[in-house]
Design a protein around this motif. Structure first.
Motif, PDB file in Angstrom:
ATOM      1  N   PHE A 148       0.830  -1.209   0.000  1.00  0.00           N
ATOM      2  CA  PHE A 148       0.000   0.000   0.000  1.00  0.00           C
ATOM      3  C   PHE A 148       0.865   1.260   0.000  1.00  0.00           C
ATOM      4  O   PHE A 148       0.528   2.254  -0.655  1.00  0.00           O
ATOM      5  CB  PHE A 148      -0.934  -0.008   1.216  1.00  0.00           C
ATOM      6  CG  PHE A 148      -2.193  -0.782   0.999  1.00  0.00           C
ATOM      7  CD1 PHE A 148      -3.321  -0.164   0.461  1.00  0.00           C
ATOM      8  CD2 PHE A 148      -2.269  -2.133   1.328  1.00  0.00           C
ATOM      9  CE1 PHE A 148      -4.494  -0.872   0.254  1.00  0.00           C
ATOM     10  CE2 PHE A 148      -3.443  -2.839   1.127  1.00  0.00           C
ATOM     11  CZ  PHE A 148      -4.560  -2.217   0.585  1.00  0.00           C
ATOM     12  N   ILE A 149       1.982   1.229   0.716  1.00  0.00           N
ATOM     13  CA  ILE A 149       2.886   2.380   0.732  1.00  0.00           C
ATOM     14  C   ILE A 149       3.462   2.619  -0.658  1.00  0.00           C
ATOM     15  O   ILE A 149       3.508   3.752  -1.156  1.00  0.00           O
ATOM     16  CB  ILE A 149       4.003   2.167   1.767  1.00  0.00           C
ATOM     17  CG1 ILE A 149       3.425   2.156   3.185  1.00  0.00           C
ATOM     18  CG2 ILE A 149       5.069   3.244   1.640  1.00  0.00           C
ATOM     19  CD1 ILE A 149       4.443   1.817   4.266  1.00  0.00           C
ATOM     20  N   LYS A 150       3.900   1.540  -1.307  1.00  0.00           N
ATOM     21  CA  LYS A 150       4.469   1.680  -2.643  1.00  0.00           C
ATOM     22  C   LYS A 150       3.426   2.180  -3.634  1.00  0.00           C
ATOM     23  O   LYS A 150       3.721   3.041  -4.490  1.00  0.00           O
ATOM     24  CB  LYS A 150       5.027   0.331  -3.123  1.00  0.00           C
ATOM     25  CG  LYS A 150       5.605   0.407  -4.534  1.00  0.00           C
ATOM     26  CD  LYS A 150       6.122  -0.926  -5.019  1.00  0.00           C
ATOM     27  CE  LYS A 150       6.653  -0.806  -6.443  1.00  0.00           C
ATOM     28  NZ  LYS A 150       7.179  -2.091  -6.955  1.00  0.00           N
ATOM     29  N   ALA A 151       2.198   1.667  -3.541  1.00  0.00           N
ATOM     30  CA  ALA A 151       1.142   2.107  -4.459  1.00  0.00           C
ATOM     31  C   ALA A 151       0.869   3.601  -4.294  1.00  0.00           C
ATOM     32  O   ALA A 151       0.642   4.319  -5.271  1.00  0.00           O
ATOM     33  CB  ALA A 151      -0.134   1.298  -4.210  1.00  0.00           C
ATOM     34  N   ASN A 187       3.721   5.569  -5.861  1.00  0.00           N
ATOM     35  CA  ASN A 187       3.588   5.541  -7.320  1.00  0.00           C
ATOM     36  C   ASN A 187       2.514   6.505  -7.810  1.00  0.00           C
ATOM     37  O   ASN A 187       2.551   6.948  -8.968  1.00  0.00           O
ATOM     38  CB  ASN A 187       3.276   4.131  -7.812  1.00  0.00           C
ATOM     39  CG  ASN A 187       4.467   3.194  -7.682  1.00  0.00           C
ATOM     40  OD1 ASN A 187       5.616   3.636  -7.656  1.00  0.00           O
ATOM     41  ND2 ASN A 187       4.194   1.895  -7.603  1.00  0.00           N
ATOM     42  N   ARG A 188       1.570   6.826  -6.939  1.00  0.00           N
ATOM     43  CA  ARG A 188       0.525   7.812  -7.286  1.00  0.00           C
ATOM     44  C   ARG A 188       1.009   9.232  -6.977  1.00  0.00           C
ATOM     45  O   ARG A 188       0.206  10.168  -6.991  1.00  0.00           O
ATOM     46  CB  ARG A 188      -0.754   7.531  -6.497  1.00  0.00           C
ATOM     47  CG  ARG A 188      -1.446   6.230  -6.837  1.00  0.00           C
ATOM     48  CD  ARG A 188      -2.859   6.200  -6.258  1.00  0.00           C
ATOM     49  NE  ARG A 188      -2.875   6.391  -4.806  1.00  0.00           N
ATOM     50  CZ  ARG A 188      -2.829   5.405  -3.919  1.00  0.00           C
ATOM     51  NH1 ARG A 188      -2.746   4.144  -4.349  1.00  0.00           N
ATOM     52  NH2 ARG A 188      -2.847   5.654  -2.627  1.00  0.00           N
ATOM     53  N   THR A 189       2.285   9.386  -6.679  1.00  0.00           N
ATOM     54  CA  THR A 189       2.905  10.673  -6.340  1.00  0.00           C
ATOM     55  C   THR A 189       2.303  11.289  -5.084  1.00  0.00           C
ATOM     56  O   THR A 189       2.231  12.517  -4.955  1.00  0.00           O
ATOM     57  CB  THR A 189       2.823  11.680  -7.519  1.00  0.00           C
ATOM     58  OG1 THR A 189       1.453  12.053  -7.716  1.00  0.00           O
ATOM     59  CG2 THR A 189       3.392  11.081  -8.795  1.00  0.00           C
ATOM     60  N   LYS A 193      12.629  -1.146  -2.105  1.00  0.00           N
ATOM     61  CA  LYS A 193      13.648  -0.935  -3.139  1.00  0.00           C
ATOM     62  C   LYS A 193      12.999  -0.895  -4.522  1.00  0.00           C
ATOM     63  O   LYS A 193      12.208  -1.760  -4.876  1.00  0.00           O
ATOM     64  CB  LYS A 193      14.682  -2.065  -3.079  1.00  0.00           C
ATOM     65  CG  LYS A 193      15.855  -1.863  -4.018  1.00  0.00           C
ATOM     66  CD  LYS A 193      16.876  -2.975  -3.853  1.00  0.00           C
ATOM     67  CE  LYS A 193      18.070  -2.774  -4.773  1.00  0.00           C
ATOM     68  NZ  LYS A 193      19.071  -3.864  -4.616  1.00  0.00           N
ATOM     69  N   GLY A 194      13.358   0.135  -5.272  1.00  0.00           N
ATOM     70  CA  GLY A 194      12.781   0.315  -6.600  1.00  0.00           C
ATOM     71  C   GLY A 194      11.586   1.241  -6.612  1.00  0.00           C
ATOM     72  O   GLY A 194      11.066   1.573  -7.681  1.00  0.00           O
ATOM     73  N   SER A 195      11.133   1.677  -5.445  1.00  0.00           N
ATOM     74  CA  SER A 195       9.993   2.580  -5.352  1.00  0.00           C
ATOM     75  C   SER A 195      10.485   4.028  -5.299  1.00  0.00           C
ATOM     76  O   SER A 195      11.607   4.299  -4.848  1.00  0.00           O
ATOM     77  CB  SER A 195       9.160   2.275  -4.101  1.00  0.00           C
ATOM     78  OG  SER A 195       8.745   0.925  -4.102  1.00  0.00           O
ATOM     79  N   PRO A 196       9.680   4.978  -5.752  1.00  0.00           N
ATOM     80  CA  PRO A 196      10.064   6.399  -5.674  1.00  0.00           C
ATOM     81  C   PRO A 196       9.946   6.900  -4.234  1.00  0.00           C
ATOM     82  O   PRO A 196       8.894   7.374  -3.804  1.00  0.00           O
ATOM     83  CB  PRO A 196       9.051   7.082  -6.598  1.00  0.00           C
ATOM     84  CG  PRO A 196       7.862   6.171  -6.601  1.00  0.00           C
ATOM     85  CD  PRO A 196       8.391   4.784  -6.438  1.00  0.00           C
ATOM     86  N   ILE A 197      11.026   6.803  -3.481  1.00  0.00           N
ATOM     87  CA  ILE A 197      10.971   7.082  -2.047  1.00  0.00           C
ATOM     88  C   ILE A 197      11.269   8.547  -1.706  1.00  0.00           C
ATOM     89  O   ILE A 197      11.418   8.893  -0.534  1.00  0.00           O
ATOM     90  CB  ILE A 197      11.955   6.176  -1.266  1.00  0.00           C
ATOM     91  CG1 ILE A 197      13.388   6.411  -1.739  1.00  0.00           C
ATOM     92  CG2 ILE A 197      11.570   4.717  -1.418  1.00  0.00           C
ATOM     93  CD1 ILE A 197      14.423   5.656  -0.914  1.00  0.00           C
ATOM     94  N   GLU A 198      11.324   9.416  -2.723  1.00  0.00           N
ATOM     95  CA  GLU A 198      11.602  10.827  -2.424  1.00  0.00           C
ATOM     96  C   GLU A 198      10.432  11.477  -1.668  1.00  0.00           C
ATOM     97  O   GLU A 198      10.615  12.508  -1.014  1.00  0.00           O
ATOM     98  CB  GLU A 198      11.902  11.611  -3.708  1.00  0.00           C
ATOM     99  CG  GLU A 198      10.773  11.623  -4.732  1.00  0.00           C
ATOM    100  CD  GLU A 198      10.841  10.422  -5.664  1.00  0.00           C
ATOM    101  OE1 GLU A 198      10.081  10.409  -6.646  1.00  0.00           O
ATOM    102  OE2 GLU A 198      11.657   9.527  -5.404  1.00  0.00           O
ATOM    103  N   ARG A 199       9.239  10.888  -1.764  1.00  0.00           N
ATOM    104  CA  ARG A 199       8.090  11.416  -1.029  1.00  0.00           C
ATOM    105  C   ARG A 199       7.794  10.585   0.220  1.00  0.00           C
ATOM    106  O   ARG A 199       6.739  10.724   0.829  1.00  0.00           O
ATOM    107  CB  ARG A 199       6.853  11.451  -1.932  1.00  0.00           C
ATOM    108  CG  ARG A 199       6.907  12.548  -3.002  1.00  0.00           C
ATOM    109  CD  ARG A 199       5.710  12.493  -3.916  1.00  0.00           C
ATOM    110  NE  ARG A 199       5.618  11.208  -4.614  1.00  0.00           N
ATOM    111  CZ  ARG A 199       6.274  10.913  -5.733  1.00  0.00           C
ATOM    112  NH1 ARG A 199       7.082  11.814  -6.279  1.00  0.00           N
ATOM    113  NH2 ARG A 199       6.155   9.732  -6.314  1.00  0.00           N
TER     114      ARG A 199
END
Length: 303
Positions: free
Chosen positions: A42-45, A48-50, A70-76
């Protein structure tokens, strides 16, 4: 008997795609089946929705979480460390259990994000419930999901660590509940979703989580039943078959019933008299039980 896989799959898929603002999702697990990887999905989803995601973590370190994502956009992704010192023993904790209140959480999110509304993921609610009264926890969660700096709340709950009443109170507060368990076909998710209209949707799904945290529904759940029972469901049951008396009439009984003169039914003569205008006729129809005496009761008055 097979459950509807399309409904169940759609429910889990819709939850992963995002929920309405003000929602509160609980992932309920136990020692036999962990729900942490589903929480990470759920966190990754959300990432991914910014969307901005704040993780209030009591059980997992920041390194472990980021390794799992790992591989997820973790800047947010904003990690709030309640793992190193959850009880505040060393006096340098970033967040402690007794600080779990709406004012402290709102301040924590405001300091680390410029996003007006974000997702708060709590890992786990059980840590808080072990040290804070359930009433206070429910009140804080209710206030958090009602708006402000928190858009949605997702919490992991270890149900076998708490009394049934405590778990029930917390789950009743949730707008969506996913209970994970291990079944004969793999991991199973029992989903309950409460709509704003008051309608409650429920479903079951067998699922798996890939290495990249993608959730995949595998098959529909089935409950095995005897073949004789499945066949009998298609046959209309006769509610009178086991009675000790007979409700059906024979031909002769039906004929006698049709010939029976019912009480208080007007005869043709009485109907004609009632419909006739301009006369004052009195019509008396003797009843079969009348006690009629043929002798004159006043014959002793005759002169």
């Amino acid at each position: 008997m097979l459950t509807s896989f399309s409904i169940c799959s759609t429910m889990l898929h819709d939850l992963l795609q995002g929920t309405d603002p003000g929602s509160f999702l609980i992932i309920q697990d136990s020692c036999s089946c962990s729900g942490r990887r589903l929480l990470w999905s759920f966190i990754k989803a959300a990432l991914n929705r910014t969307e901005a995601v704040h993780v209030l973590s009591f059980e997992v370190s920041e390194d472990e979480l980021k390794a799992g994502l790992k591989g997820s956009p973790i800047e947010r992704l904003h990690f709030h460390n309640a793992y190193s010192d959850p009880l505040g023993w060393n006096g340098r904790a970033a967040f402690t259990v007794d600080q779990f209140c709406v004012e402290r959480v709102a301040l924590l999110l405001k300091q680390s994000s410029q996003v007006k509304s974000a997702i708060l993921a709590i890992d786990s609610l059980s840590w808080i419930l072990r040290h804070v009264s359930p009433t206070a926890v429910c009140r804080t969660l209710q206030q958090l999901k009602n708006g402000g700096s928190v858009g949605n709340v997702i919490g992991l709950l270890h149900s076998d660590m708490h009394p049934r009443g405590t778990v029930g109170s917390l789950c009743h507060l949730a707008t969506s509940l996913i209970t994970v368990a291990v079944g004969p076909s793999g991991e199973q998710a029992k989903i309950t979703k409460r709509l704003k209209s008051g309608k409650v949707l429920q479903g079951d799904e067998v699922f798996s989580i890939k290495d990249d945290l993608t959730v995949v529904g595998q098959s529909k759940l089935s409950r095995s039943e005897p073949q004789e029972q499945r066949v009998s469901l298609n046959i209309e049951a006769d509610p009178t078959e086991n009675l000790t008396f007979n409700l059906h009439l024979s031909d002769s009984q039906r004929e006698a019933k049709e010939k029976l003169a019912l009480p208080f039914v007007f005869s043709k003569e009485k109907k004609a008299a009632l419909l006739h205008t301009g006369s004052g006729r009195i019509v008396y129809e003797p009843d079969a039980t009348d006690d009629y005496d043929q002798e004159d009761p006043d014959d002793d008055l005759d002169v």
